[in-house]
Design an enzyme around this catalytic site. Sequence first.
Site, PDB file in Angstrom:
ATOM      1  CG  HIS A 119      17.894  58.524  43.049  1.00  0.00           C
ATOM      2  ND1 HIS A 119      17.129  58.101  43.689  1.00  0.00           N
ATOM      3  CD2 HIS A 119      17.037  59.627  42.266  1.00  0.00           C
ATOM      4  CE1 HIS A 119      16.083  58.315  44.116  1.00  0.00           C
ATOM      5  NE2 HIS A 119      15.977  59.304  42.992  1.00  0.00           N
ATOM      6  CD  GLU A 149      17.622  62.378  38.260  1.00  0.00           C
ATOM      7  OE1 GLU A 149      18.318  62.397  39.379  1.00  0.00           O
ATOM      8  OE2 GLU A 149      16.604  63.075  38.348  1.00  0.00           O
ATOM      9  CG  ASP A 179      11.943  61.820  40.564  1.00  0.00           C
ATOM     10  OD1 ASP A 179      12.127  61.340  41.899  1.00  0.00           O
ATOM     11  OD2 ASP A 179      12.620  62.163  39.835  1.00  0.00           O
ATOM     12  CG  ASP A 180      10.955  65.029  43.406  1.00  0.00           C
ATOM     13  OD1 ASP A 180      10.970  64.771  44.500  1.00  0.00           O
ATOM     14  OD2 ASP A 180      11.901  64.719  42.758  1.00  0.00           O
TER      15      ASP A 180
HETATM   16  N1  HPA Z   1      16.969  63.081  41.934  1.00  0.00           N
HETATM   17  C1  HPA Z   1      17.895  63.042  42.883  1.00  0.00           C
HETATM   18  N2  HPA Z   1      17.385  63.279  44.336  1.00  0.00           N
HETATM   19  C2  HPA Z   1      16.335  63.723  44.360  1.00  0.00           C
HETATM   20  C3  HPA Z   1      15.341  63.667  43.312  1.00  0.00           C
HETATM   21  C4  HPA Z   1      15.711  63.364  42.043  1.00  0.00           C
HETATM   22  O1  HPA Z   1      14.705  63.544  41.104  1.00  0.00           O
HETATM   23  N3  HPA Z   1      14.011  63.885  43.984  1.00  0.00           N
HETATM   24  C5  HPA Z   1      14.704  64.266  45.085  1.00  0.00           C
HETATM   25  N4  HPA Z   1      15.683  64.106  45.585  1.00  0.00           N
HETATM   26 ZN    ZN Z   2      14.148  60.554  42.361  1.00  0.00          ZN
END
Ligand code: HPA
Ligand code: ZN
Length: 335
Positions: A198, A201, A279-280
Amino acid sequence: MSASLTDFTAALPKAELHVHIEGTLEPELMFALAKRNQIDIPFKSVDEVRTAYRFTQLQDFLDIYYEGAKVLQREEDFRDLAMAYFDRAAADTVRHAEIFFDPQTHTARGIPFDVVMKGFLSAMEEAERTHGLTTKLILCFLRHLDEDDAFKTLRMSAPWQDRIVGVGLDSSEMGHPPRKFAKVFAAATEMGFKRVAHAGEEGPPEYVREALDILKVHRLDHGNRALEDADLTARLAREAMTLTVCPLSNLKLCVVQTREDHPLPLMLAQGLRATINSDDPAYFGGYINDNYAALAGRLDRDDFAAIARNSFLGSFLTDAEVSAHLKVLDAYLER
Ligand code: HPA
Ligand code: ZN
């Protein structure tokens, strides 16, 4: 948005490359597992859980997400969690999914690494058997913890190495730059793991550069803020770096303010290999097709077809497997 465009994207063969399996824990399953395992959760009802899902930044979400994961205790819990996602993904015509899991969220609570793995692997076999859905696992290190803890986790993964395709980096981005994990990513590379992280973001373009130059990632998760840097954007396009973009997550976590502001059309216009992912999904209000639909007002059929194509091209499948998926996709587009 036109109904026919969302019908078109709903049935499009696609791969999902950015989904945290712990982030697919629906409130209903959270309650069922809390009861099954006699775990206290800080919510009285499913409705109360859903109202708690109002976030203004990544950390607000992570605090609730780690709390929810505590209901996961036994092998069957991990299997049920993953199977619920696989059923849901198959219904969205996902043909291949590469799922993140966060072992430290579980091992820190005394849940053995083996219990987590056995539960996921059992669901992965069932998904392939029942849906023809192929899946791969990506082990994510929690970046708010130190690199020694990540090394411990990497060592635990060794007996399961042939069942895990790669390593990733997630959790709180700000203040935890990719360079913090340089050594553990190098060790994972030695072991033969692929690499993703990641970056961009919430973090600045510099974190994206570190993910590329220090962690040597094969894919970038999110990557939105790379667009602030024209040279970096041009490099990502030149290197055909896959970006796993998550529109509803970006909206829920206030990375992007409105659908009209979402940078995905700009990413495509800049020649970036962007994909759409959930994502989630249990926390952000939708699975992969909802994420495609979220951009239906801003992209056309050719854009969505390119995004689905990118999802296979950016996967860790073999070239032959990717070609087979692209043939199915082409057949769908000809219809
Ligand atoms: N970003 C960073 N870490 C994470 C995320 C996310 O969207 N979802 C679960 N862990
Ligand atoms: Zn993520």
